[in-house]
Design a protein around this motif. Structure first.
Motif, mmCIF file in Angstrom:
data_model
loop_
_atom_site.group_PDB
_atom_site.id
_atom_site.type_symbol
_atom_site.label_atom_id
_atom_site.label_comp_id
_atom_site.label_asym_id
_atom_site.label_seq_id
_atom_site.Cartn_x
_atom_site.Cartn_y
_atom_site.Cartn_z
ATOM 1 N N VAL A 61 37.183 -19.046 -48.984
ATOM 2 C CA VAL A 61 37.932 -19.708 -50.053
ATOM 3 C C VAL A 61 38.183 -21.157 -49.670
ATOM 4 O O VAL A 61 38.770 -21.437 -48.614
ATOM 5 C CB VAL A 61 39.276 -18.978 -50.299
ATOM 6 C CG1 VAL A 61 40.141 -19.751 -51.278
ATOM 7 C CG2 VAL A 61 39.019 -17.570 -50.802
ATOM 8 N N GLY A 62 37.736 -22.090 -50.506
ATOM 9 C CA GLY A 62 37.989 -23.504 -50.296
ATOM 10 C C GLY A 62 38.992 -24.026 -51.301
ATOM 11 O O GLY A 62 39.570 -23.269 -52.086
ATOM 12 N N GLY A 79 32.511 -22.296 -58.549
ATOM 13 C CA GLY A 79 33.570 -23.297 -58.499
ATOM 14 C C GLY A 79 33.020 -24.702 -58.648
ATOM 15 O O GLY A 79 31.976 -24.928 -59.257
ATOM 16 N N SER A 80 33.706 -25.654 -58.082
ATOM 17 C CA SER A 80 33.296 -27.054 -58.177
ATOM 18 C C SER A 80 32.018 -27.304 -57.386
ATOM 19 O O SER A 80 31.895 -26.884 -56.225
ATOM 20 C CB SER A 80 34.414 -27.958 -57.648
ATOM 21 O OG SER A 80 33.970 -29.287 -57.554
ATOM 22 N N VAL A 147 33.798 -22.695 -45.633
ATOM 23 C CA VAL A 147 33.737 -23.870 -46.502
ATOM 24 C C VAL A 147 34.748 -24.922 -46.071
ATOM 25 O O VAL A 147 35.832 -24.610 -45.575
ATOM 26 C CB VAL A 147 33.989 -23.505 -47.989
ATOM 27 C CG1 VAL A 147 32.900 -22.604 -48.510
ATOM 28 C CG2 VAL A 147 35.349 -22.864 -48.178
ATOM 29 N N THR A 148 34.368 -26.214 -46.260
ATOM 30 C CA THR A 148 35.306 -27.334 -46.209
ATOM 31 C C THR A 148 35.627 -27.712 -47.649
ATOM 32 O O THR A 148 35.352 -26.956 -48.579
ATOM 33 C CB THR A 148 34.699 -28.530 -45.463
ATOM 34 O OG1 THR A 148 33.619 -29.067 -46.240
ATOM 35 C CG2 THR A 148 34.170 -28.122 -44.098
ATOM 36 N N ASP A 149 36.168 -28.908 -47.863
ATOM 37 C CA ASP A 149 36.493 -29.325 -49.233
ATOM 38 C C ASP A 149 35.248 -29.491 -50.092
ATOM 39 O O ASP A 149 35.251 -29.144 -51.274
ATOM 40 C CB ASP A 149 37.269 -30.643 -49.214
ATOM 41 C CG ASP A 149 38.711 -30.458 -48.782
ATOM 42 O OD1 ASP A 149 39.118 -29.299 -48.563
ATOM 43 O OD2 ASP A 149 39.427 -31.473 -48.651
ATOM 44 N N HIS A 150 34.157 -30.049 -49.518
ATOM 45 C CA HIS A 150 32.957 -30.333 -50.300
ATOM 46 C C HIS A 150 31.678 -29.874 -49.609
ATOM 47 O O HIS A 150 30.588 -30.299 -50.000
ATOM 48 C CB HIS A 150 32.847 -31.837 -50.578
ATOM 49 C CG HIS A 150 34.044 -32.420 -51.249
ATOM 50 N ND1 HIS A 150 34.401 -32.110 -52.540
ATOM 51 C CD2 HIS A 150 34.992 -33.288 -50.798
ATOM 52 C CE1 HIS A 150 35.499 -32.775 -52.867
ATOM 53 N NE2 HIS A 150 35.879 -33.480 -51.828
ATOM 54 N N ALA A 151 31.776 -29.037 -48.595
ATOM 55 C CA ALA A 151 30.592 -28.546 -47.887
ATOM 56 C C ALA A 151 30.735 -27.054 -47.631
ATOM 57 O O ALA A 151 31.847 -26.510 -47.659
ATOM 58 C CB ALA A 151 30.387 -29.294 -46.569
ATOM 59 N N SER A 152 29.607 -26.405 -47.389
ATOM 60 C CA SER A 152 29.593 -24.949 -47.186
ATOM 61 C C SER A 152 28.659 -24.602 -46.037
ATOM 62 O O SER A 152 27.685 -25.314 -45.774
ATOM 63 C CB SER A 152 29.118 -24.239 -48.463
ATOM 64 O OG SER A 152 29.903 -24.621 -49.578
ATOM 65 N N PHE A 153 28.935 -23.467 -45.388
ATOM 66 C CA PHE A 153 28.164 -23.059 -44.220
ATOM 67 C C PHE A 153 27.996 -21.545 -44.210
ATOM 68 O O PHE A 153 28.853 -20.814 -44.699
ATOM 69 C CB PHE A 153 28.863 -23.517 -42.932
ATOM 70 C CG PHE A 153 29.062 -25.004 -42.874
ATOM 71 C CD1 PHE A 153 28.090 -25.819 -42.318
ATOM 72 C CD2 PHE A 153 30.198 -25.583 -43.404
ATOM 73 C CE1 PHE A 153 28.246 -27.194 -42.294
ATOM 74 C CE2 PHE A 153 30.374 -26.959 -43.393
ATOM 75 C CZ PHE A 153 29.390 -27.766 -42.828
ATOM 76 N N ALA A 154 26.863 -21.107 -43.649
ATOM 77 C CA ALA A 154 26.587 -19.680 -43.521
ATOM 78 C C ALA A 154 26.007 -19.426 -42.137
ATOM 79 O O ALA A 154 25.096 -20.144 -41.685
ATOM 80 C CB ALA A 154 25.614 -19.217 -44.603
ATOM 81 N N ASN A 515 43.342 -0.197 -46.049
ATOM 82 C CA ASN A 515 43.668 -1.520 -45.561
ATOM 83 C C ASN A 515 43.385 -2.613 -46.586
ATOM 84 O O ASN A 515 42.505 -2.483 -47.433
ATOM 85 C CB ASN A 515 42.855 -1.820 -44.298
ATOM 86 C CG ASN A 515 43.209 -0.905 -43.154
ATOM 87 O OD1 ASN A 515 44.350 -0.502 -43.004
ATOM 88 N ND2 ASN A 515 42.220 -0.575 -42.351
ATOM 89 N N THR A 516 44.137 -3.697 -46.469
ATOM 90 C CA THR A 516 43.782 -4.942 -47.144
ATOM 91 C C THR A 516 42.746 -5.632 -46.268
ATOM 92 O O THR A 516 43.029 -5.972 -45.117
ATOM 93 C CB THR A 516 45.024 -5.832 -47.325
ATOM 94 O OG1 THR A 516 45.980 -5.150 -48.130
ATOM 95 C CG2 THR A 516 44.649 -7.144 -47.985
ATOM 96 N N LEU A 517 41.553 -5.843 -46.803
ATOM 97 C CA LEU A 517 40.450 -6.343 -45.991
ATOM 98 C C LEU A 517 40.435 -7.854 -45.890
ATOM 99 O O LEU A 517 39.907 -8.404 -44.918
ATOM 100 C CB LEU A 517 39.118 -5.861 -46.578
ATOM 101 C CG LEU A 517 38.964 -4.341 -46.718
ATOM 102 C CD1 LEU A 517 37.617 -4.008 -47.340
ATOM 103 C CD2 LEU A 517 39.114 -3.663 -45.366
ATOM 104 N N PHE A 518 41.001 -8.552 -46.889
ATOM 105 C CA PHE A 518 40.844 -10.005 -46.925
ATOM 106 C C PHE A 518 41.934 -10.624 -47.793
ATOM 107 O O PHE A 518 42.310 -10.068 -48.826
ATOM 108 C CB PHE A 518 39.464 -10.348 -47.493
ATOM 109 C CG PHE A 518 39.350 -11.748 -48.040
ATOM 110 C CD1 PHE A 518 39.102 -12.816 -47.189
ATOM 111 C CD2 PHE A 518 39.500 -12.002 -49.391
ATOM 112 C CE1 PHE A 518 39.021 -14.107 -47.689
ATOM 113 C CE2 PHE A 518 39.407 -13.281 -49.902
ATOM 114 C CZ PHE A 518 39.161 -14.343 -49.044
ATOM 115 N N VAL A 519 42.453 -11.778 -47.376
ATOM 116 C CA VAL A 519 43.272 -12.632 -48.228
ATOM 117 C C VAL A 519 42.804 -14.064 -48.032
ATOM 118 O O VAL A 519 42.426 -14.472 -46.931
ATOM 119 C CB VAL A 519 44.782 -12.512 -47.921
ATOM 120 C CG1 VAL A 519 45.310 -11.158 -48.333
ATOM 121 C CG2 VAL A 519 45.082 -12.790 -46.452
ATOM 122 N N GLY A 520 42.794 -14.830 -49.125
ATOM 123 C CA GLY A 520 42.370 -16.215 -49.052
ATOM 124 C C GLY A 520 43.210 -17.071 -49.970
ATOM 125 O O GLY A 520 43.591 -16.644 -51.064
#
Length: 569
Positions: A61-62, A79-80, A147-154, A515-520
């Motif tokens: 989540v960014g 998203g954006s 993710v950063t504000d305007h970049a993404s990584f995998a 379980n709750t697996l993820f929060v963002g």
């Protein structure tokens, strides 16, 4: 044939039901065709695109865009798409006319341009789509997204990293005056920031494999992102950083601020000179690291347990980056003033206090009696712009820093569950000590398991899977319905149990079903990932119950992947 590389990372396998809440002004809630910029989801709502159409196993989540990893090894984005952050096109290629067409023209005229909910969002932005895989090696298996504000990584199972988008780079009026005052540079080929004729190529619109210094097999095991910088942890315990150089927050030593990129030897090999902030480089003086984390402009690295000496069994935490509000937990005496002309994150707009290189943070270094996992060692850290939150392995939660724009957004409370606002000495708004507090005081025997921070709101999950939220609720990003019993409904001033996911009539009980697996937490929205099949349709909210658009038009769902040309805009 090249030798087969070792598999060092494993992708999560448990699919999630994904719930969304908050603002959707950039399409970041992945709601599909027909929704508008002013739409706010008032309570946690099940998202069918991420819960049914795709078997989502991980989400990054960014601020305004997201990535998802699916069980069948696809990376989705929505998203954006500012500066190529989605890694795919958001326009359509018209074969007959031979030109790119904005998506709003493909969908046709807005049937209600004067809607009180604002302009219509292009469906291609708010619908999950595959990233462009043209430069991704066939057979690649992804295990993490970030993710950063305007970049993404995998991250891949063999420790390679792919990235796309751009970093945001602020400079003053008198520096590099040939460009506008706020710059966004090509994220992964550093020389584009130096050669004016390459200016149109500063964004990376599709995934590109990241090169690391002195190796073609970096064996990365974890990625962490701030607003405009990235950390990558290797299997051997080394930490790489890269990103914007304008605040000196990378924890690296350079020959020059931007390296000697004007040397013609590097013109056609942008990675020939790795001494540049936009290319990965080793963070100074770090080794034997097991976990990394980032705030907006600051970073953390936690070591593996020490095996000898009088600190045997202890896990040290090193910090560096912006420290104007003691985000690193270190005193102001440990920080250096760095000139940052007109930077929006600088308290006075012109300079910041920065811890230039990794420095041990005594408050965050864990001491315990267990050799492998000291009880007080750090389990998870999440940082906002001006404050940080951490969870220790004994479940204790801590907060520090100073969110002076919204002092009670940090969620720090006393034993009577009353909000504590950090005391600010008169005439010196940035000199107070870090505010450490166990958030669990508001609930007897509460112990924490996960934590996430957005711009000014936070989410935590206890060890029973219950979700707590606090901070800014201006866009209902906390998911607390109105009226909510607080004098100011736009601010949740203490950790508050989110009751949507509890068993009816058992508000104090554990989360039902597992379980709750993820929060963002994003800038103005939140996402929750719960074990698959926990709720029946309609329980806890469903996207079908959210107000639907009044008119139908041609949307992204009318096109297959083959019909939408790869690329970026």
């Amino acid at each position: 044939m090249p030798p087969q590389r070792e598999i060092i990372n494993r992708a999560p396998r448990e699919a999630m039901d994904v719930y969304i809440v908050g603002a959707n002004d950039k399409g970041q809630l992945c709601m599909g065709p027909g929704y508008r910029e002013g739409k706010i989801v008032q309570e946690p709502t099940r998202n069918p695109y991420l819960s049914e159409d795709h078997q989502t196993v991980a989400i990054a989540v960014g601020n305004n865009h997201c990535l998802a990893l699916t069980a069948d090894n696809r990376v989705l984005s929505w998203g954006s798409n500012t500066h190529g952050a989605l890694g795919r096109t958001t326009r359509m290629w018209q074969i007959g006319n031979g030109r790119w067409v904005p998506w709003n023209r493909v969908e046709g005229e807005d049937p209600d341009p004067d809607s009180p909910e604002g302009p219509r969002i292009d469906s291609i932005l708010q619908t999950p789509r595959n990233i462009n895989s043209i430069a991704i090696k066939p057979g690649t298996v992804f295990t993490q997204v970030a993710v950063t504000d305007h970049a993404s990584f995998a991250l891949t199972e063999t420790g390679e990293v792919y990235g796309w988008g751009a970093f945001e780079y602020h400079v003053g009026e008198n520096e590099l005056a040939r460009f506008e005052n706020v710059h966004r540079f090509y994220a992964f080929h550093p020389y584009h920031s130096e050669w004016p004729e390459q200016r149109p190529l500063r964004d990376q619109p599709s995934p590109l494999k990241i090169r690391f210094p002195n190796t073609d097999n970096p064996q990365i095991v974890q990625i962490a992102c701030g607003s405009n910088h990235v950390l990558a942890l290797s299997k051997s315990g080394l930490v790489y950083s890269w990103g914007t150089p304008d605040m000196n927050i990378l924890g690296r030593r350079f020959l020059g601020r931007r390296g000697n990129l004007r040397d013609r030897r590097y013109r056609h090999d942008p990675y020939g000179n790795m001494n540049h902030p936009f290319a990965p480089g080793l963070v100074a003086n770090l080794a034997n690291i097991r976990y990394v984390a980032c705030g907006a402009n600051f970073s953390f690295a936690v070591t593996k347990p020490l095996t000898r000496g009088n600190r045997k069994g202890e896990q040290l935490c090193y910090v560096w980056g912006q420290n104007d509000d003691l985000q690193t937990t270190l005193p102001l005496s440990k920080a250096t003033f760095v000139e940052t002309p007109e930077h929006p994150d600088a308290p006075d707009g012109n300079r910041m206090r920065v811890v230039l290189y990794p420095t041990e943070a005594p408050w965050l270094s864990g001491i315990g009696h267990m050799d492998d996992e000291p009880e007080s060692a750090i389990k998870a850290i999440s940082g906002a712009l001006r404050y940080g939150l951490a969870i220790r392995r004994n479940g204790w939660g801590e907060a520090w820093g100073n969110e002076h724009e919204m002092p009670n957004a940090m969620g720090v409370v006393n034993q009577d569950n009353e909000p504590l606002i950090p005391a600010v000495p008169p005439g010196n708004p940035f000199a107070q000590a870090p505010q450490f507090a166990g958030w669990h005081y508001f609930h007897e025997n509460c112990r924490w398991d996960q934590v996430a921070t957005g711009r000014q709101h936070s989410i935590a999950v206890d060890q029973d899977g219950r979700i707590y939220v606090w901070g800014s609720n201006e866009h209902n990003q906390c998911g607390v319905p109105r009226p909510n019993g607080y004098p100011n409904i736009d601010i949740i001033d203490r950790p508050t149990l989110l009751q949507n996911f509890l068993e009816p009539g058992n508000q104090a009980g554990p989360l039902r079903g597992g379980n709750t697996l993820f929060v963002g937490a994003g800038a103005r929205y939140s996402m929750f990932g719960l074990a698959k099949g926990r709720f029946q349709a309609g329980e806890g909210g469903n996207l079908d119950n959210v107000e639907a658009p009044a008119h139908e038009w041609r949307s992204i769902l009318d096109f297959s992947d083959e019909e939408v040309e790869v690329g970026g805009d």
